[in-house]
Design a protein around this motif. Structure first.
Motif, short mmCIF file in Angstrom:
data_model
loop_
_atom_site.label_atom_id
_atom_site.label_comp_id
_atom_site.label_asym_id
_atom_site.label_seq_id
_atom_site.Cartn_x
_atom_site.Cartn_y
_atom_site.Cartn_z
N VAL A 78 -0.50 -10.72 -2.27
CA VAL A 78 -0.93 -10.85 -0.28
C VAL A 78 -1.39 -9.63 -0.26
O VAL A 78 -0.96 -8.54 -0.24
CB VAL A 78 0.92 -11.04 -0.40
N ARG A 79 -1.73 -9.39 1.05
CA ARG A 79 -2.36 -8.81 1.62
C ARG A 79 -1.58 -8.17 2.34
O ARG A 79 -1.98 -8.42 3.59
CB ARG A 79 -4.05 -8.82 2.28
N LEU A 80 -0.73 -7.07 2.10
CA LEU A 80 0.15 -6.72 3.09
C LEU A 80 0.36 -5.27 3.11
O LEU A 80 0.73 -4.55 2.10
CB LEU A 80 1.59 -7.44 2.85
N THR A 81 0.19 -4.47 3.83
CA THR A 81 0.87 -2.65 3.86
C THR A 81 2.12 -2.72 5.64
O THR A 81 2.49 -3.74 5.74
CB THR A 81 -0.21 -2.16 4.76
N ALA A 82 2.84 -1.75 5.22
CA ALA A 82 3.60 -1.50 6.04
C ALA A 82 4.22 0.03 6.08
O ALA A 82 3.70 0.59 5.64
CB ALA A 82 5.04 -2.05 5.17
N GLU A 83 3.87 0.16 7.81
CA GLU A 83 4.84 1.97 7.85
C GLU A 83 6.46 1.95 8.72
O GLU A 83 7.05 0.42 8.43
CB GLU A 83 3.89 1.72 8.99
N ASP A 124 12.91 5.89 -0.82
CA ASP A 124 12.62 5.67 -1.69
C ASP A 124 11.54 4.74 -2.22
O ASP A 124 10.63 4.29 -2.63
CB ASP A 124 13.80 4.58 -2.53
N GLY A 125 11.51 3.41 -1.13
CA GLY A 125 10.67 2.18 -0.10
C GLY A 125 9.10 3.31 -0.02
O GLY A 125 7.90 2.89 -1.04
N LEU A 126 9.24 4.99 0.48
CA LEU A 126 8.12 5.37 0.73
C LEU A 126 7.63 6.81 -0.87
O LEU A 126 6.24 6.23 -0.70
CB LEU A 126 8.68 6.57 1.78
N ARG A 127 8.92 6.89 -1.75
CA ARG A 127 8.67 7.09 -2.77
C ARG A 127 7.80 6.66 -3.66
O ARG A 127 6.73 6.59 -4.20
CB ARG A 127 9.91 8.07 -2.92
N ALA A 128 8.48 5.50 -3.56
CA ALA A 128 7.89 3.79 -4.36
C ALA A 128 6.33 3.46 -4.08
O ALA A 128 5.50 3.05 -4.58
CB ALA A 128 8.23 3.05 -4.60
N GLY A 129 5.54 3.63 -2.97
CA GLY A 129 4.87 3.38 -2.29
C GLY A 129 4.40 1.80 -1.47
O GLY A 129 3.48 1.36 -1.51
N ILE A 130 5.85 1.57 -1.80
CA ILE A 130 6.19 0.14 -1.03
C ILE A 130 5.94 0.36 0.71
O ILE A 130 5.19 -0.60 1.59
CB ILE A 130 7.29 -0.27 -1.36
N LEU A 131 5.86 1.39 0.94
CA LEU A 131 5.78 1.61 2.71
C LEU A 131 4.46 2.83 2.28
O LEU A 131 5.02 3.42 2.21
CB LEU A 131 6.17 2.70 2.95
#
Ligand code: ZN
Length: 449
Positions: free
Chosen positions: A260-265, A302-309
């Motif tokens: 799925v083409r999804l990004t997040a901030e 954690d989400g930032l460091r994992a690249g999810i954000l």
């Protein structure tokens, strides 16, 4: 290096913003407002201006803030391009992207964009780009807006607080994503569910816990799930703005694994503040989605460091001091929004430093990644061919936030009195220091592919 240079920066500490590249000593050569060359710090070169920096400062790429509500035209009493861009420059931000909803008219037609551009023209101290808006009934207007140069589009799934910016339902969001997929554009979504909020009721009174109870994580979780399914079905690119609920991180990660083409901030306030510290009546902390518990904050890191954000944006959302109801202290009536354009870097750096996160990673989240997201190919990195936009930052210096020193039109801030790490010494736009006197910022438009 060539000799016809406007500016040569020799610095023992440069963070280029390139993925995985650590801090290093560099000479940066600038001509015609662009970076001409980047080489060893002792490269032989001459320039009209030579800036020899010490080891107390780091040269960062100028920061990119893709989530700013400048509120002009129409609500210049809340902020405005002159004050917003002066605050941005004071915070090391060299490009901001304005949101479509807090101006009058809202940026939902090409004509409204033209009105906004002419309002901004000539008074910006940093570069400014624009998001367009999607509301029920304007789907036929998205292509002209795209052609007129917006960098992408924003919608809400719940009441935006702006009369000229009603929310979409899930079906309308999917239709908008399909149109934007064909245009090669992106839909930024304020992911709070109107349906879930209708059941939690309205906040009243000074209790922060009471306010938080009206916007539990589930309000975000449900909306994020809707965004994911709309992006999956349409194959469009959806972006979740200002994520606060850490519950949504596994959903985002699994959707991405599925293609799925999804990004997040997320935002500085979700990474720095906690619900536990917010006193009753402290409406300076009110924003939506709300600041949550300390455990939630750690999971966002954690989400930032994992690249999810993907990156960090301020969601600078100003209002008058009266609207923040600082005297009345009613979380129901107070404006929901935190103004932090000028403070974003020290807020994030203070928290990052605590957690052992290097400045090079922060530069990725606040310069390179948002520039890539907003489709600004000349921004966000210190590399040949890029705009000569820099933030000169003293990372080990500390300061106490004094609202009187903020350039935001209304210096109301939940960070007053807070001790922060990192001082922006100066901001350079296209090779020249931003002085807050001569507005040299340019209005950016989408680059045709
Ligand atoms: Zn916003």
């Amino acid at each position: 290096m060539t000799v016809d240079l406007e500016l040569l920066i020799r610095a023992p500490r440069v963070v280029s913003g390139e993925r995985g590249e650590p801090e290093q000593a560099r000479a940066i050569a600038v001509s015609h407002g662009r970076i001409e060359a980047v080489g060893p710090v002792d490269s032989p070169a001459a320039a009209r201006t030579v800036l020899e920096l010490g080891s107390d400062v780091v040269v960062l790429p100028g920061l990119i803030d893709p989530h700013v509500h400048a509120c002009e035209p129409g609500n210049t009493g809340w902020e405005g391009f002159a004050t917003a861009t002066r605050a941005a420059a004071a915070g090391g931000v060299t490009t901001l992207v304005d949101m479509p909803l807090d101006s009058v008219p809202t940026t939902v037609t090409a004509q409204a964009l033209a009105i906004k551009r002419s309002a901004a023209d000539g008074q910006c101290h940093v570069d400014v780009g624009f998001w367009g808006g999607v509301i029920p009934g304007n789907l036929g207007r998205l292509e002209p807006l795209h052609k007129a140069g917006v960098l992408g589009f924003k919608c809400f799934l719940a009441n935006s607080g702006s009369e000229g910016f009603p929310p979409l339902n899930a079906r309308q969001m999917r239709d908008a994503l399909a149109i934007l997929r064909d245009l090669g554009s992106v839909l930024l979504v304020h992911a709070e569910s109107a349906e879930a909020m209708a059941a939690t009721g309205e906040a009243h009174g000074p209790s922060y816990a009471g306010y938080l109870a009206t916007r539990p994580r589930g309000v975000e979780n449900l909306a994020v799930a809707e965004v994911i399914e709309a992006a999956r079905a349409s194959r469009g690119h959806a972006h979740i703005v200002h994520l606060s609920s850490s519950d949504a991180l596994p959903m985002i990660a699994s959707a991405r694994r599925e293609g799925v083409r999804l990004t997040a901030e997320t935002c500085p306030h979700y990474l720095a503040l906690t619900a536990e510290e917010i006193g009753d009546g402290a409406t300076a902390f009110k924003c939506s989605p709300p600041v949550r518990e300390a455990a939630n904050r750690e999971l966002l890191w954690d989400g930032l460091r994992a690249g999810i954000l993907d990156f960090i944006a301020s969601d600078h959302s100003p209002s008058t001091a009266a609207m923040k109801e600082l005297g009345g202290s009613d979380f129901g009536a107070a404006w929901g929004g935190i103004s932090s354009l000028q403070l974003g870097l020290p807020i994030v750096w203070t928290e990052a430093h605590h957690r052992g996160v290097p400045l090079s990673q922060v530069a990725g989240w606040m310069a390179r990644a948002p520039a890539e997201f907003a489709g600004l190919p000349a921004k966000g990195r210190i590399a040949p061919g890029f705009d000569a936009d820099f933030c000169i930052f003293a990372p080990d210096e500390t300061f106490v936030v004094d609202p009187k020193r903020l350039h935001h039109r209304h210096p109301v801030t939940p960070y007053a009195g807070r001790n922060l790490r990192g001082v922006v010494r100066s901001t350079i736009l296209r090779g020249e220091v931003v002085d807050g006197q001569r507005p040299r910022g340019q209005l950016l438009a989408r680059q045709a592919a």
